[in-house]
Design a protein around this motif. Structure first.
Motif, PDB file in Angstrom:
ATOM      1  N   ILE A  66       0.752  -1.191  -0.020  1.00  0.00           N
ATOM      2  CA  ILE A  66       0.103   0.067  -0.084  1.00  0.00           C
ATOM      3  C   ILE A  66       0.887   1.250  -0.012  1.00  0.00           C
ATOM      4  N   ALA A  67       1.845   1.360   0.781  1.00  0.00           N
ATOM      5  CA  ALA A  67       2.859   2.535   0.856  1.00  0.00           C
ATOM      6  C   ALA A  67       3.432   2.717  -0.422  1.00  0.00           C
ATOM      7  N   ASP A  68       3.821   1.577  -0.862  1.00  0.00           N
ATOM      8  CA  ASP A  68       4.780   1.577  -2.168  1.00  0.00           C
ATOM      9  C   ASP A  68       3.866   2.134  -3.230  1.00  0.00           C
ATOM     10  N   GLY A  69       2.699   1.530  -3.333  1.00  0.00           N
ATOM     11  CA  GLY A  69       1.588   1.881  -4.173  1.00  0.00           C
ATOM     12  C   GLY A  69       1.105   3.389  -4.546  1.00  0.00           C
ATOM     13  N   LEU A  70       0.999   3.699  -2.953  1.00  0.00           N
ATOM     14  CA  LEU A  70       0.508   5.095  -2.974  1.00  0.00           C
ATOM     15  C   LEU A  70       1.629   6.229  -3.333  1.00  0.00           C
ATOM     16  N   VAL A  71       2.920   5.759  -3.193  1.00  0.00           N
ATOM     17  CA  VAL A  71       3.786   6.688  -3.655  1.00  0.00           C
ATOM     18  C   VAL A  71       4.232   6.662  -5.098  1.00  0.00           C
ATOM     19  N   SER A  72       4.471   5.124  -5.769  1.00  0.00           N
ATOM     20  CA  SER A  72       4.936   5.041  -7.060  1.00  0.00           C
ATOM     21  C   SER A  72       3.847   5.559  -7.918  1.00  0.00           C
ATOM     22  N   THR A  73       2.553   5.451  -7.567  1.00  0.00           N
ATOM     23  CA  THR A  73       1.741   5.786  -8.893  1.00  0.00           C
ATOM     24  C   THR A  73       1.714   7.349  -9.280  1.00  0.00           C
ATOM     25  N   PRO A  74       1.721   8.359  -8.129  1.00  0.00           N
ATOM     26  CA  PRO A  74       1.835   9.739  -8.734  1.00  0.00           C
ATOM     27  C   PRO A  74       3.397   9.865  -9.287  1.00  0.00           C
ATOM     28  N   VAL A  75       4.308   9.310  -8.609  1.00  0.00           N
ATOM     29  CA  VAL A  75       5.727   9.325  -9.258  1.00  0.00           C
ATOM     30  C   VAL A  75       5.958   8.947 -10.519  1.00  0.00           C
ATOM     31  N   ILE A  76       5.135   7.886 -11.134  1.00  0.00           N
ATOM     32  CA  ILE A  76       5.085   7.336 -12.311  1.00  0.00           C
ATOM     33  C   ILE A  76       4.190   8.293 -13.249  1.00  0.00           C
ATOM     34  N   ALA A  77       3.040   8.707 -12.652  1.00  0.00           N
ATOM     35  CA  ALA A  77       2.520   9.778 -13.498  1.00  0.00           C
ATOM     36  C   ALA A  77       3.198  10.918 -13.915  1.00  0.00           C
ATOM     37  N   TRP A  78       4.047  11.585 -13.038  1.00  0.00           N
ATOM     38  CA  TRP A  78       5.063  12.817 -13.162  1.00  0.00           C
ATOM     39  C   TRP A  78       5.957  12.208 -14.108  1.00  0.00           C
ATOM     40  N   SER A  79       6.531  11.118 -14.167  1.00  0.00           N
ATOM     41  CA  SER A  79       7.481  10.588 -15.035  1.00  0.00           C
ATOM     42  C   SER A  79       6.817  10.424 -16.470  1.00  0.00           C
ATOM     43  N   LEU A  80       5.821   9.946 -16.694  1.00  0.00           N
ATOM     44  CA  LEU A  80       5.474   9.742 -17.911  1.00  0.00           C
ATOM     45  C   LEU A  80       5.219  11.060 -18.569  1.00  0.00           C
ATOM     46  N   TYR A  81       4.373  12.212 -17.567  1.00  0.00           N
ATOM     47  CA  TYR A  81       4.268  13.456 -18.173  1.00  0.00           C
ATOM     48  C   TYR A  81       5.576  14.109 -18.761  1.00  0.00           C
ATOM     49  N   THR A  82       6.450  13.842 -17.975  1.00  0.00           N
ATOM     50  CA  THR A  82       7.671  14.415 -18.308  1.00  0.00           C
ATOM     51  C   THR A  82       8.249  13.766 -19.234  1.00  0.00           C
ATOM     52  N   LEU A  83       8.046  12.638 -19.682  1.00  0.00           N
ATOM     53  CA  LEU A  83       8.569  11.973 -20.585  1.00  0.00           C
ATOM     54  C   LEU A  83       7.906  12.376 -22.008  1.00  0.00           C
ATOM     55  N   THR A  85       6.311  15.034 -22.649  1.00  0.00           N
ATOM     56  CA  THR A  85       6.507  16.713 -23.016  1.00  0.00           C
ATOM     57  C   THR A  85       7.888  16.913 -23.576  1.00  0.00           C
ATOM     58  N   THR A  86       8.922  16.271 -22.577  1.00  0.00           N
ATOM     59  CA  THR A  86      10.253  16.589 -22.934  1.00  0.00           C
ATOM     60  C   THR A  86      11.163  15.719 -23.770  1.00  0.00           C
ATOM     61  N   GLY A  87      10.648  14.201 -23.664  1.00  0.00           N
ATOM     62  CA  GLY A  87      11.345  13.134 -24.249  1.00  0.00           C
ATOM     63  C   GLY A  87      12.397  12.613 -23.323  1.00  0.00           C
ATOM     64  N   CYS A  88      12.389  13.107 -22.024  1.00  0.00           N
ATOM     65  CA  CYS A  88      13.341  12.464 -21.192  1.00  0.00           C
ATOM     66  C   CYS A  88      12.587  12.104 -19.847  1.00  0.00           C
ATOM     67  N   GLY A  89      13.192  11.413 -19.067  1.00  0.00           N
ATOM     68  CA  GLY A  89      12.564  10.958 -17.923  1.00  0.00           C
ATOM     69  C   GLY A  89      12.740  12.193 -16.887  1.00  0.00           C
ATOM     70  N   LEU A  90      12.530  11.868 -15.506  1.00  0.00           N
ATOM     71  CA  LEU A  90      12.620  12.786 -14.450  1.00  0.00           C
ATOM     72  C   LEU A  90      14.172  13.203 -14.398  1.00  0.00           C
ATOM     73  N   PRO A  91      14.379  14.199 -13.962  1.00  0.00           N
ATOM     74  CA  PRO A  91      15.791  14.731 -13.719  1.00  0.00           C
ATOM     75  C   PRO A  91      16.480  13.750 -12.712  1.00  0.00           C
ATOM     76  N   PRO A  92      17.820  13.814 -12.646  1.00  0.00           N
ATOM     77  CA  PRO A  92      18.308  12.867 -11.711  1.00  0.00           C
ATOM     78  C   PRO A  92      18.196  13.412  -9.969  1.00  0.00           C
ATOM     79  N   GLY A  93      18.137  14.650  -9.939  1.00  0.00           N
ATOM     80  CA  GLY A  93      17.826  15.312  -8.538  1.00  0.00           C
ATOM     81  C   GLY A  93      18.917  15.311  -7.728  1.00  0.00           C
ATOM     82  N   SER A  97      18.551  11.340  -6.171  1.00  0.00           N
ATOM     83  CA  SER A  97      17.501  10.522  -5.576  1.00  0.00           C
ATOM     84  C   SER A  97      16.012  10.613  -6.286  1.00  0.00           C
ATOM     85  N   ILE A  98      15.672  11.578  -7.162  1.00  0.00           N
ATOM     86  CA  ILE A  98      14.586  11.563  -7.890  1.00  0.00           C
ATOM     87  C   ILE A  98      14.475  10.549  -8.871  1.00  0.00           C
ATOM     88  N   GLY A  99      15.756  10.375  -9.532  1.00  0.00           N
ATOM     89  CA  GLY A  99      16.001   9.297 -10.257  1.00  0.00           C
ATOM     90  C   GLY A  99      15.964   7.950 -10.039  1.00  0.00           C
TER      91      GLY A  99
END
Length: 174
Positions: A66-83, A85-93, A97-99
């Motif tokens: 549950i904890a993994d899924g509740l964190v992972s789903t919005p992170v992947i949504a952000w990653s897919l949106y970034t991919l 719109t920009t053609g790249c994944g999330l920045p490394p941070g 840490s973000i990558g």
């Protein structure tokens, strides 16, 4: 997960037939055909046994999923949106840490879907609903997220000709 709840489900009885052959109904149910060939009798009820996954006693795996899924789903949504719109994944941070969170989120979603498919193959039902129905919700969102991954990755591949690599490159954050 162990199959523990068993239900007996009655199938609908065979339709009552007339003694006149021209008024008899045709059916594809072999049990009903066998009954019709013999003398008419009371409707036969066939019982089917269904099993469901048992709620585990400790719930540690469920709470982690549950904890993994509740964190992972919005992170992947952000990653897919970034991919998309920009053609790249999330920045490394900072310190990557973000990558790392992005990569672990993809693994968590694949793990939840794999666990769900395994449970489905063993018990005939998906994961238990978990506390407050959160595990069932995470399971459903994980399937939707996996579908979104296939769609966005497919669009990226057909439009750009490739997918960005897991490490920063000259094209992305180089």
């Amino acid at each position: 997960m162990v199959a523990s709840k068993m239900f007996l489900v009655a199938s609908p009885p065979c339709p009552v037939t007339s003694l006149v052959p021209s008024q008899q109904q045709k059916t594809s149910n072999p049990t009903c055909r066998r009954i019709r060939k013999t003398k008419p009798r009371s409707p036969l009820i066939r019982l089917k046994v269904l099993s469901m996954a048992k709620e585990s006693s400790d719930g540690l795996a469920e709470k982690a999923a549950i904890a993994d899924g509740l964190v992972s789903t919005p992170v992947i949504a952000w990653s897919l949106y970034t991919l998309k719109t920009t053609g790249c994944g999330l920045p490394p941070g900072p310190g990557g840490s973000i990558g790392a969170l992005e990569g672990l989120s993809y693994l968590a979603v694949v793990g939840i879907v794999g666990w769900s498919l395994y449970t489905k193959s063993q018990t005939g039902s998906g994961l238990p609903s978990g506390p407050y129905g959160l595990l069932g919700a995470v399971e459903g969102f994980s399937y939707l997220t996996l579908l979104a991954i296939f769609v966005v990755f497919g669009l990226q591949f057909f439009q750009q000709g490739s997918l960005p690599g897991p490490l920063p490159s000259d094209q992305c954050f180089g």
